[in-house]
Scaffold this active site. Sequence first.
Site, PDB file in Angstrom:
ATOM      1  N   GLY A   1       0.612   5.971   0.509  1.00 35.77           N
ATOM      2  CA  GLY A   1      -0.469   7.087   0.916  1.00 35.77           C
ATOM      3  C   GLY A   1       0.212   8.275   0.679  1.00 35.77           C
TER       4      GLY A   1
ATOM      5  N   PHE B   1       2.170  10.168   2.510  1.00 35.42           N
ATOM      6  CA  PHE B   1       3.422  10.444   3.321  1.00 35.42           C
ATOM      7  C   PHE B   1       4.467   9.344   3.090  1.00 35.42           C
ATOM      8  CE2 PHE B   1       0.663  13.214   5.807  1.00 35.42           C
ATOM      9  CZ  PHE B   1       1.371  14.332   5.389  1.00 35.42           C
ATOM     10  N   GLY B   2       3.914   8.091   2.333  1.00 28.02           N
ATOM     11  CA  GLY B   2       5.031   7.147   2.131  1.00 28.02           C
ATOM     12  C   GLY B   2       4.051   6.099   1.705  1.00 28.02           C
ATOM     13  N   SER B   3       5.147   4.882   1.683  1.00 33.55           N
ATOM     14  CA  SER B   3       4.588   3.395   1.308  1.00 33.55           C
ATOM     15  C   SER B   3       4.762   2.367   2.376  1.00 33.55           C
ATOM     16  CB  SER B   3       5.639   3.076  -0.109  1.00 33.55           C
ATOM     17  OG  SER B   3       5.542   3.987  -0.940  1.00 33.55           O
ATOM     18  N   VAL B   4       3.809   1.412   2.283  1.00 33.74           N
ATOM     19  CA  VAL B   4       3.965   0.421   3.157  1.00 33.74           C
ATOM     20  C   VAL B   4       4.344  -1.032   2.637  1.00 33.74           C
ATOM     21  CG1 VAL B   4       2.486  -0.819   4.840  1.00 33.74           C
ATOM     22  CG2 VAL B   4       2.217   1.536   4.415  1.00 33.74           C
TER      23      VAL B   4
ATOM     24  N   LYS C   1       6.049   1.024   7.176  1.00 35.15           N
ATOM     25  CA  LYS C   1       5.595   2.429   6.829  1.00 35.15           C
ATOM     26  C   LYS C   1       6.749   3.180   6.639  1.00 35.15           C
ATOM     27  CE  LYS C   1       2.500   6.456   6.902  1.00 35.15           C
ATOM     28  NZ  LYS C   1       1.527   6.820   7.895  1.00 35.15           N
TER      29      LYS C   1
ATOM     30  N   ASP D   1      -8.395  11.633   9.673  1.00 33.40           N
ATOM     31  CA  ASP D   1      -8.273  11.044   8.241  1.00 33.40           C
ATOM     32  C   ASP D   1      -9.008   9.481   8.557  1.00 33.40           C
ATOM     33  OD1 ASP D   1      -8.048  11.035   5.622  1.00 33.40           O
ATOM     34  OD2 ASP D   1      -5.698  10.278   5.769  1.00 33.40           O
TER      35      ASP D   1
ATOM     36  N   GLY E   1       0.678  -1.222   0.063  1.00 29.15           N
ATOM     37  CA  GLY E   1      -0.054   0.102  -0.004  1.00 29.15           C
ATOM     38  C   GLY E   1       0.802   1.306   0.105  1.00 29.15           C
TER      39      GLY E   1
END
Length: 846
Positions: free
Chosen positions: A537, A539-542, A556, A661, A535
């Site tokens: 978002g 502010f970054g990747s998971v 994350k 959020d 995933g």
Amino acid sequence: MGYHYNSNPMLGMTILFLLAFSMFIFLGVDSATLSSIATDREALISFKSQLSFELPNNPLSTWDNNSSTSPCNWTGVRCSNNSGSGERVTALDLSGLGLAGSIAPHIGNLSFLNSLQLQSNRLRGTLPNEICNLSRLKVLNLSSNSIEGSLPSNITKLKNLQILDLMENEITSRLPEELGFLSNLQVLKLGKNNFFGSIPSSLSNLSSLTNLNLGTNALSGILPNDLGRLQKLKELDITINNLTGQLQELQMLGLAKNNLSGGIPNSLGNLRRLNDIDLSGNSLLGFIPSSFGNFQNLLSLDLSNNKLNGSIPKESFNLQTLSTIFNLSNNFLSGPLPQDIQLEKVVTIDLSNNLLSGPIPSSIINCKSLERLFMAKNRLSGPIPNTISEVKGLEMLDLSSNQLSGSIPKDLEDLHALRYLNLSFNQLEGEVPEGGVFRNISSVHLEGNKKLCSNLKCKNSTNPGHRNRVIVICVVTAIIATLALCTLLFTLLHLRRRKATIKDTSETQKGQFQMVSYEELRRATGNFTESNLIGYGSFGSVYKGRLSDQTEVAVKVINTQTTGSWKSFVAECEALRNVRHRNLVRLITSCSSIDFKNMDFLALVYEYLSNGSLEDWIRGRKMKENGEALNIVDRLNVAIDVACALDYLHHDCEVPVVHCDIKPSNILLNEDFTAKIGDFGLARLLMEKKGTQTSISSTNFLKGSIGYIPPEYGQGEKPSTAGDTYSFGIMLLELFTGKCPIDKCFSGDLNLPRWVQSAFPENFMQVVDSKLLVGDVCNEERDDDDDDNLYVSPEIRVEYCLTTVIEIGLSCTRDSPDGRITIRLALQKLKNAKHNFLKNRNGKKV
């Protein structure tokens, strides 16, 4: 009489001839009318024949010459009925379809075309001269392609043209004087090409022009003063050229990186609707006009890298709308700074490398949104004001190479977002703080301050005559400590393991996580391979990973290049430091390090939840092993889990937390379908209460995701628990209708709550997710022993339950925060709905 009678046959023949000729003309025109749409069809097919397609599917598959379908029904084609000509093609919009190839000259046969939009494709070749046969054309947009060559020589034939956009191509040409004869032109965008030569003075004849973009070309020569006659001009960009001249009467926006000289005209302040001024990188002289205080919509002001002098007018520090950058660096500005600074929304202030003197105003506290403050290389004096420590979002602070004195404010330790601090080469003295950013030596620069000292050094230097006594005391203390250590050694060794266990547990409970290294996370995720990406978002990747102890985790990785990323990292750590709940994703540890490229690396390590996000289940990307979607009970459980977590955050934490959020992609499910809230990157701790709703204590920019943001946030209201309730209500309606709040069907004033409300209560089943109306819930077998008077059919139970849930969702999404129910009441109602649904599963009345 005989003469006239004998001439009548000739007259009759003449009349018959004229009638026949008229009929011929009439039939000929009618035939042309009938064939006109066919002519357009042929032109479109010829145009298509020169194209190729980069997308997997042919976007022009409907363009079939062998079909009886009218071209007016083809993709991107729009027609209108024209008096005397029948239905004709009037607009062609094929933007962003991945078209390659060239523009066929047959395009010029679409004689009724008034709009041609082919932008954002891969078209090559030159512009055919035939395109100028389209005399009715009002919009011509070929931007973001690879068009080559020069502009057609007969472009003046496009008399009706209002918009000409050829941005981002490879056109190599002079700007023709003929452009100035397109008297109806309102938008002229030729930027990011290879235009060379001078700007023709004829452009000043375009009195209707509102937008002129000639930036990033190779234009040279003197800037025409006559451009100042363009009174309707709202946007002007001629940045990155090689233009010379003086501004004088010119009113403009973007003139960066030219060789402009002279002063900034005071009349520039009369353009009150300007929102972006960039005059950087020129040779401008003189003062900054005080008329700049007239700007009512200015978002960005960049006058850097010029030769401006004099003091900065106080009006410049009262631009209430300024929200991105205020850059006056690398000039010769002098004098003190105004004492009243009211730049509440600005993110970056750069006044470095000037001749500014005097103290730093304490009113800097009013810059609530400030993230970067640069005042290096000036002559500023006096102490660093304590009020800087109240600018909580500050990430970078550079006050180096000034004449600042006094001590470093200890409260700078409390700036949790601060990641770069440069106070070098000043006259600071006293003790250096030890907390906050001061713990990271590489982030703090204090060299050139000879009177600064560390904690221990400061204490020793306060009484140097007692140094020998201190040494004796230290020696004696060391001896005593050694004896005590020997006495307690056995006990300490005995309790060591137990103490380590207790410590690990207590640190986990307090949120004081043992940080892991970059190298360990790199190994755990297979070098952050794409196959482990689960995933991403804002502010970054998971990534999915497995630590050395075989624990499955979700890592994350924060994108440190994104604005606000460090604040997101700090916010997430702070929000989760003292919260623990079964419906919150558990933060295992964190990492703040340097990667193999010597770049900042930030990561948060969470428990791994195997059933993915709620969004995956709503969209059908995940299904149960039997191929079914989440049923009513599953969805009720998810809603209750999320409401439980929010109730805990809002009401049961020592310091209440707003998530800011809530949306399906931030709700994760474990193997038992227990829902947990994740992604606290926008979360904020609440410090004060107002009325019945808790609100955040400091000013914040708009937070959340489109479709889920409560309406009051868009009006400048601070994040609150009522805002979380609204987002939860949207998620609840989405969960039970299957409709995304940003679905393309929602436009204007129509949104998800209003769409549901329009069908509620009489026709609400029409908006419910159809997947809820099939399966075992609605196909239960009746027990023959049930009392007929007590039996309630599955359909009735489903309808009753869904009515309750939809009503809860609508109560959470009312426009007014005061009109919404609290999350605690929503939780209670959802539990009751589930209880009644399951209680009556065997046929009892509701």
